[in-house]
Design a protein around this motif. Sequence first.
Motif, PDB file in Angstrom:
ATOM      1  N   ARG A 141       1.042  -1.314  -0.041  1.00 57.17           N
ATOM      2  CA  ARG A 141       0.085  -0.004  -0.107  1.00 57.17           C
ATOM      3  C   ARG A 141       0.780   1.487   0.120  1.00 57.17           C
ATOM      4  NH1 ARG A 141      -3.964   1.468  -2.139  1.00 57.17           N
ATOM      5  NH2 ARG A 141      -5.303  -0.591  -1.388  1.00 57.17           N
ATOM      6  N   GLY A 142       0.859   2.247  -0.952  1.00 50.86           N
ATOM      7  CA  GLY A 142       1.734   3.134  -1.175  1.00 50.86           C
ATOM      8  C   GLY A 142       3.233   2.999  -1.365  1.00 50.86           C
ATOM      9  N   ARG A 143       3.567   1.975  -1.578  1.00 46.74           N
ATOM     10  CA  ARG A 143       5.072   1.673  -1.719  1.00 46.74           C
ATOM     11  C   ARG A 143       5.419   0.622  -2.662  1.00 46.74           C
ATOM     12  NH1 ARG A 143       6.858  -2.915   1.975  1.00 46.74           N
ATOM     13  NH2 ARG A 143       8.582  -1.752   1.968  1.00 46.74           N
ATOM     14  N   ILE A 170      -1.525   1.810  -5.219  1.00 45.02           N
ATOM     15  CA  ILE A 170      -1.633   3.278  -5.131  1.00 45.02           C
ATOM     16  C   ILE A 170      -2.869   3.780  -5.413  1.00 45.02           C
ATOM     17  CG2 ILE A 170      -0.676   5.250  -6.170  1.00 45.02           C
ATOM     18  CD1 ILE A 170       1.586   3.349  -5.048  1.00 45.02           C
ATOM     19  N   ASP A 173      -3.790  10.110  -2.848  1.00 42.60           N
ATOM     20  CA  ASP A 173      -2.825  10.824  -2.467  1.00 42.60           C
ATOM     21  C   ASP A 173      -1.539   9.787  -2.309  1.00 42.60           C
ATOM     22  OD1 ASP A 173      -4.137  13.082  -2.464  1.00 42.60           O
ATOM     23  OD2 ASP A 173      -4.566  13.163  -0.678  1.00 42.60           O
ATOM     24  N   GLU A 174      -1.442   8.825  -2.592  1.00 46.20           N
ATOM     25  CA  GLU A 174      -0.159   7.617  -2.182  1.00 46.20           C
ATOM     26  C   GLU A 174       0.671   7.938  -3.227  1.00 46.20           C
ATOM     27  OE1 GLU A 174      -2.735   4.096   0.092  1.00 46.20           O
ATOM     28  OE2 GLU A 174      -2.383   3.905  -2.108  1.00 46.20           O
ATOM     29  N   ARG A 175       1.824   7.904  -3.245  1.00 43.54           N
ATOM     30  CA  ARG A 175       2.721   8.021  -3.962  1.00 43.54           C
ATOM     31  C   ARG A 175       4.184   7.234  -3.613  1.00 43.54           C
ATOM     32  NH1 ARG A 175       5.062  12.135  -7.642  1.00 43.54           N
ATOM     33  NH2 ARG A 175       6.866  12.395  -7.451  1.00 43.54           N
TER      34      ARG A 175
END
Length: 232
Positions: A141-143, A170, A173-175
């Motif tokens: 998640r987000g990575r 992703i 706002d996840e990056r």
Amino acid sequence: MLAIRRSDERGHASHGWLDSFHSFSFADYHDPEHVHYGALRVLNDDRIAGGQGFGAHGHRDMEIVTYVLSGGLAHRDSMGNGSTIRPGDVQRMSAGTGVMHSEFNASREEEAHLLQIWLLPRERGGAPGYEEKRFADEDKRGRLRVVASPDGRDGSVTVQSDASIYAALIDGDERAVYAVPAGRRVYVHVARGALDVSGARLEAGDAAMIEAEAAVALANGKQAEVLLFDLA
């Protein structure tokens, strides 16, 4: 340099029980412009109908990685391995000098959706092998979570190939940013959803081929699941 290949530019085969999109030349799909990308030789996006699958067949001199998106895949092979892999599981089979296996949808009713990936081995004629690992959604998640690598780092499955595979989820706002090692190229495949890859918008089934870039950024996701390949 970033080049995009859209989902509808891939090869396609529909066999009734199997609906498959081919990112590279495979079976009856011949594309001299897309035979492989570095060590990445096959990336098939397969949907298998309930109760159907691939009967016993052989492989050799290939690293085969299976990534399940939905449903379950029942695997049996001549090395004595037998299991059902589901979303979150990553399976690696080293064909080496030769192995027989079968793969069937584990459900008689529900469709199974998976990515089957073939990587060119560093050396031919190695010993066959098998491995599977599970990677929780929270780890992706987000990575970018490494799920396959030549050295099995961080608990990933070990491939006898000059390639590493990362998975990411992703959304919003996840990056995630991948720092590309010098001299390496990157292939990004969007398994589902949509996101920006270094500013370019990609949808499910799209891919980006990236060379001579210091970093790759994944952002602005809409329920995106993505695989990133680090290749020589």
